[in-house]
Design a protein around this motif. Structure first.
Motif, PDB file in Angstrom:
ATOM      1  N   ALA A  36       0.806  -1.231   0.000  1.00 46.06           N
ATOM      2  CA  ALA A  36       0.000   0.000   0.000  1.00 46.06           C
ATOM      3  C   ALA A  36       0.835   1.274   0.000  1.00 46.06           C
ATOM      4  N   VAL A  37       2.059   1.243   0.544  1.00 47.71           N
ATOM      5  CA  VAL A  37       2.890   2.452   0.605  1.00 47.71           C
ATOM      6  C   VAL A  37       3.903   2.493  -0.534  1.00 47.71           C
ATOM      7  N   SER A  38       3.787   1.557  -1.451  1.00 50.71           N
ATOM      8  CA  SER A  38       4.728   1.412  -2.561  1.00 50.71           C
ATOM      9  C   SER A  38       4.127   1.964  -3.844  1.00 50.71           C
ATOM     10  N   PRO A  39       4.943   2.099  -4.896  1.00 52.34           N
ATOM     11  CA  PRO A  39       4.382   2.455  -6.206  1.00 52.34           C
ATOM     12  C   PRO A  39       3.354   1.395  -6.629  1.00 52.34           C
ATOM     13  N   PRO A  40       2.367   1.763  -7.425  1.00 54.96           N
ATOM     14  CA  PRO A  40       1.301   0.833  -7.803  1.00 54.96           C
ATOM     15  C   PRO A  40       1.788  -0.499  -8.372  1.00 54.96           C
ATOM     16  N   ALA A  41       2.875  -0.515  -9.125  1.00 51.84           N
ATOM     17  CA  ALA A  41       3.351  -1.766  -9.733  1.00 51.84           C
ATOM     18  C   ALA A  41       3.758  -2.795  -8.693  1.00 51.84           C
ATOM     19  N   GLN A 115      12.962  -6.167  11.200  1.00 57.66           N
ATOM     20  CA  GLN A 115      11.656  -6.468  10.622  1.00 57.66           C
ATOM     21  C   GLN A 115      11.345  -7.945  10.867  1.00 57.66           C
ATOM     22  N   ILE A 116      10.067  -8.268  10.887  1.00 53.87           N
ATOM     23  CA  ILE A 116       9.619  -9.653  10.903  1.00 53.87           C
ATOM     24  C   ILE A 116       8.656  -9.826   9.732  1.00 53.87           C
ATOM     25  N   ALA A 131       4.217  -8.201   6.871  1.00 54.39           N
ATOM     26  CA  ALA A 131       5.394  -7.786   7.632  1.00 54.39           C
ATOM     27  C   ALA A 131       5.014  -6.984   8.863  1.00 54.39           C
ATOM     28  N   VAL A 132       5.887  -7.073   9.849  1.00 52.07           N
ATOM     29  CA  VAL A 132       5.877  -6.181  10.995  1.00 52.07           C
ATOM     30  C   VAL A 132       7.222  -5.473  10.929  1.00 52.07           C
ATOM     31  N   ARG A 133       7.182  -4.215  10.530  1.00 50.15           N
ATOM     32  CA  ARG A 133       8.417  -3.450  10.332  1.00 50.15           C
ATOM     33  C   ARG A 133       8.455  -2.305  11.332  1.00 50.15           C
ATOM     34  N   ASP A 134       9.628  -1.929  11.719  1.00 46.58           N
ATOM     35  CA  ASP A 134       9.810  -0.783  12.598  1.00 46.58           C
ATOM     36  C   ASP A 134      10.086   0.441  11.727  1.00 46.58           C
ATOM     37  N   ASP A 135       9.070   0.853  10.963  1.00 50.75           N
ATOM     38  CA  ASP A 135       9.231   1.995  10.062  1.00 50.75           C
ATOM     39  C   ASP A 135       9.548   3.287  10.819  1.00 50.75           C
ATOM     40  N   GLN A 141      15.997   7.244  11.733  1.00 47.14           N
ATOM     41  CA  GLN A 141      17.363   7.204  11.223  1.00 47.14           C
ATOM     42  C   GLN A 141      17.544   8.169  10.047  1.00 47.14           C
ATOM     43  N   LEU A 142      16.452   8.444   9.332  1.00 41.36           N
ATOM     44  CA  LEU A 142      16.507   9.389   8.213  1.00 41.36           C
ATOM     45  C   LEU A 142      16.271  10.834   8.650  1.00 41.36           C
ATOM     46  N   GLY A 143      15.934  11.043   9.927  1.00 41.47           N
ATOM     47  CA  GLY A 143      15.702  12.389  10.442  1.00 41.47           C
ATOM     48  C   GLY A 143      14.288  12.890  10.203  1.00 41.47           C
TER      49      GLY A 143
END
Length: 184
Positions: A36-41, A115-116, A131-135, A141-143
């Motif tokens: 869902a948070v990615s480009p449509p492809a 991530q898991i 996935a369970v990610r620590d976004d 980390q990216l500020g």
């Protein structure tokens, strides 16, 4: 391939963009719940969507890698705990409903967070991904979170100048190209 090798293979595809490996480990009906948070492809079923996802991630993070920390295999599932690592050298563009949501200009910073992933298997291939990610850790980390003033200003300037839109258009096209090439 056994279940653990299939799981590792999926992440090798994301790291390398290897279409032969993608066809070997990913089922034609593969679905990525996290697209869902990615480009449509990236929502394209089968290997095409995974190849598109790899292009999206590698466009933002050079030297992308997923060192595996642990795996657990059930009847038709593999649980894999890993780290996502790389250097943020390209715009990290996030989408919502197929449209630009956020673009983080390159920071040059390293990312390294856990991530898991839960992979469902059928007929000797990976057919579903969750996935369970620590976004939040990655954005920290990216500020971006909590917002570092310099990063917030750069993100605002990118949006105002149109660079965020152009980055989203570019990565959308590159991901679509990767998905369409994998179906040839």
């Amino acid at each position: 391939m056994d279940a653990t090798e299939l799981a590792r293979g999926l992440f090798q595809v994301l790291e390398t963009g290897d279409p032969e490996l993608a066809a070997e480990v990913i089922g034609p009906g593969f679905r990525n719940r996290e697209a869902a948070v990615s480009p449509p492809a990236c929502s394209t079923p089968g290997p095409a969507g995974v190849l598109a996802s790899g292009v999206w991630m590698r466009s933002a993070f050079s030297d992308l890698r997923f060192p595996v920390l642990a795996t657990a295999v059930g009847h038709d599932q593999v649980w894999i705990r890993l780290r996502m690592q790389g250097r943020h050298t390209g715009p990290f563009v996030r989408f919502r409903d197929g449209a630009l949501d956020q673009a983080v200009p390159p920071t040059g910073r390293e990312i390294d967070f856990e991530q898991i992933h839960v992979l469902s298997l059928a007929d000797g291939k990976v057919v579903r991904h969750e996935a369970v990610r620590d976004d939040v850790a990655m954005l920290g980390q990216l500020g971006v979170f909590p917002p570092a003033p310099a990063t917030a200003l750069r993100m605002a300037a990118w949006r105002i100048s149109g660079r965020a839109r152009r980055a989203a258009e570019r990565i959308t096209a590159e991901s679509a190209d990767a998905a369409s090439l994998s179906r040839i």
